[in-house]
Write an enzyme that holds these catalytic residues in place. Structure first.
Site, PDB file in Angstrom:
ATOM      1  NE  ARG A  99      -4.002   8.884  -3.523  1.00 28.66           N
ATOM      2  CZ  ARG A  99      -3.893   7.898  -2.542  1.00 28.66           C
ATOM      3  NH1 ARG A  99      -5.050   8.098  -1.656  1.00 28.66           N
ATOM      4  NH2 ARG A  99      -2.931   7.397  -1.801  1.00 28.66           N
ATOM      5  CG  HIS A 126      -0.224   3.027  -3.425  1.00 26.78           C
ATOM      6  ND1 HIS A 126       0.432   4.261  -3.648  1.00 26.78           N
ATOM      7  CD2 HIS A 126      -0.970   3.008  -2.418  1.00 26.78           C
ATOM      8  CE1 HIS A 126       0.128   4.937  -2.272  1.00 26.78           C
ATOM      9  NE2 HIS A 126      -0.627   4.398  -1.878  1.00 26.78           N
ATOM     10  CD  GLN A 129       1.043   1.480   1.469  1.00 26.82           C
ATOM     11  OE1 GLN A 129       0.289   2.698   1.521  1.00 26.82           O
ATOM     12  NE2 GLN A 129       1.626   1.067   2.566  1.00 26.82           N
ATOM     13  CG  ASP A 211      -5.658  -2.424  -0.129  1.00 24.85           C
ATOM     14  OD1 ASP A 211      -6.210  -1.732   0.519  1.00 24.85           O
ATOM     15  OD2 ASP A 211      -5.430  -1.949  -1.636  1.00 24.85           O
ATOM     16  CB  CYS A 251      -1.499   0.030   1.892  1.00 24.31           C
ATOM     17  SG  CYS A 251      -3.200  -0.211   1.254  1.00 24.31           S
ATOM     18  NE  ARG A 279       3.108   5.709   1.875  1.00 26.40           N
ATOM     19  CZ  ARG A 279       2.071   6.055   1.253  1.00 26.40           C
ATOM     20  NH1 ARG A 279       0.813   5.428   1.707  1.00 26.40           N
ATOM     21  NH2 ARG A 279       2.246   6.742   0.270  1.00 26.40           N
TER      22      ARG A 279
HETATM   23  N1   CP Z   1      -2.030   3.873   1.900  1.00 31.43           N
HETATM   24  C1   CP Z   1      -2.373   5.202   1.496  1.00 31.43           C
HETATM   25  O1   CP Z   1      -1.987   5.615   0.529  1.00 31.43           O
HETATM   26  O2   CP Z   1      -3.465   5.865   2.214  1.00 31.43           O
HETATM   27  P1   CP Z   1      -4.137   7.270   1.936  1.00 31.43           P
HETATM   28  O3   CP Z   1      -5.203   6.881   0.843  1.00 31.43           O
HETATM   29  O4   CP Z   1      -4.631   7.599   3.148  1.00 31.43           O
HETATM   30  O5   CP Z   1      -2.977   8.105   1.257  1.00 31.43           O
HETATM   31  N1  NVA Z   2      -6.373   0.044  -3.182  1.00 34.98           N
HETATM   32  C1  NVA Z   2      -6.831   1.116  -2.339  1.00 34.98           C
HETATM   33  C2  NVA Z   2      -5.547   1.468  -1.811  1.00 34.98           C
HETATM   34  C3  NVA Z   2      -5.991   2.928  -1.005  1.00 34.98           C
HETATM   35  C4  NVA Z   2      -4.459   3.435  -0.078  1.00 34.98           C
HETATM   36  C5  NVA Z   2      -7.532   2.187  -3.421  1.00 34.98           C
HETATM   37  O1  NVA Z   2      -7.119   2.262  -4.560  1.00 34.98           O
HETATM   38  O2  NVA Z   2      -8.421   2.560  -3.047  1.00 34.98           O
END
Ligand code: CP
Ligand code: NVA
Length: 291
Positions: A99, A126, A129, A211, A251, A279
């Protein structure tokens, strides 16, 4: 060649559809020991609950092991080059979930990794997701082909993966976003449209999804974003403008009072807890395919 999971389209349309169908089968049960002896490294530059936990639990239920490595605890965080880190970590691990703040970091890492690298969220996309979102829609409503999906709010990493999913699963996607936050030079396929009108987006929608307005890394723009997106909150009343049997996905994590009203997740049309659980099943499907 080594196969990575960096974006949905790069992975392949048929392969992505197969992952979603396999996830539905895996959800039915039977714990497998197929990844016995395998080790997954989770390297995260940003916070995570769902992505981290779903990969850790998936590995455990499949007989393997995973560990979470914050970048700050690795020499990577002290400046060890990405390529050097990738070579070393991939010489020991069987798969790596990353990540990263920047998508280029993920790509650079993947280039030097001798084992599969999985995108656990970047500033661009992502894809993990979307595997769970597709599993959730299909289990709730059946095929998503030719259905109308309405994305409301920020054009962000999750939205990017929705655009790719629209092509792979052949659904119609309307992105509802204030004009000043609409990306300019984006070429959209004929089944994807962008509008600032919530009414146009919601009309006849089978799935409404949103989101946070302030993604990780966007915190400096908090006040301008709150102002620009203020008319785009999803509430049960707003959901009434979609099809009567539409469902709502998010998400998570959600900011109640911003992109959703305080009562939206308690509405029967909200399937976010199923989505979050999915997930796990989607991650298992991906790990079995890659590892
Ligand atoms: N939706 C998602 O990726 O959540 P987290 O940031 O908790 O991993
Ligand atoms: N768009 C959000 C998604 C988190 C799972 C972020 O990048 O923070």
């Amino acid at each position: 060649m080594n196969k990575h999971f960096l974006n949905l389209k790069e992975y392949g349309s048929t392969e992505v559809r197969d992952l979603v169908y396999a996830a539905q089968e895996l959800k039915k049960g039977s714990l497998l020991d197929k990844l016995k002896g395998k080790y997954l490294a989770l390297i995260f530059e940003k916070s995570s609950t769902r992505t981290r936990l779903s990969f850790e639990v998936a590995m455990s239920q499949l007989g393997g092991r995973a560990s979470f490595l914050s970048v700050n605890d690795l020499q990577l965080g002290r400046g060890e080059p990405i390529a050097d880190s990738a070579k070393v970590i991939s010489s020991m691990a069987d798969g790596i979930v990353l990540r990263t703040l920047k998508h280029e970091t993920l790509e650079d890492f993947a280039k030097s990794s001798s084992v599969p690298v999985i995108n656990g969220l970047t500033d661009l996309s992502h894809p993990c997701q979307l595997l769970a979102d597709m599993v959730t829609f299909i289990e709730q409503k059946g095929s998503i082909e030719n259905k109308k999906v309405c994305w409301v709010g920020d054009y962000n990493n999750v939205c990017y993966s929705y655009i790719e999913a629209a092509e792979i699963f052949n659904f119609n996607l309307v992105i509802v976003c204030p004009e000043e936050f609409q990306p300019k030079d984006l070429k959209l396929a004929s089944n994807v449209e962008m509008t600032k009108s919530l009414d146009i987006g919601l009309k006849e929608s089978d799935l409404v999804t949103t989101d946070v307005w302030i993604s990780m890394g966007d915190e400096k723009e908090t006040s301008s974003r709150l102002a620009a997106f203020s008319g785009y909150q999803i509430s049960p009343e707003v959901m009434d403008k979609a099809k009567s049997d539409a469902i709502f996905l998010h998400c998570l994590p959600a900011a109640r009072g911003q992109e959703i009203s305080h009562d939206m997740l308690d509405d029967p049309r909200s399937k976010v807890w199923d989505q979050a659980e999915n997930r796990l099943h989607a991650q298992k499907s991906l790990l079995l395919s890659l590892l």
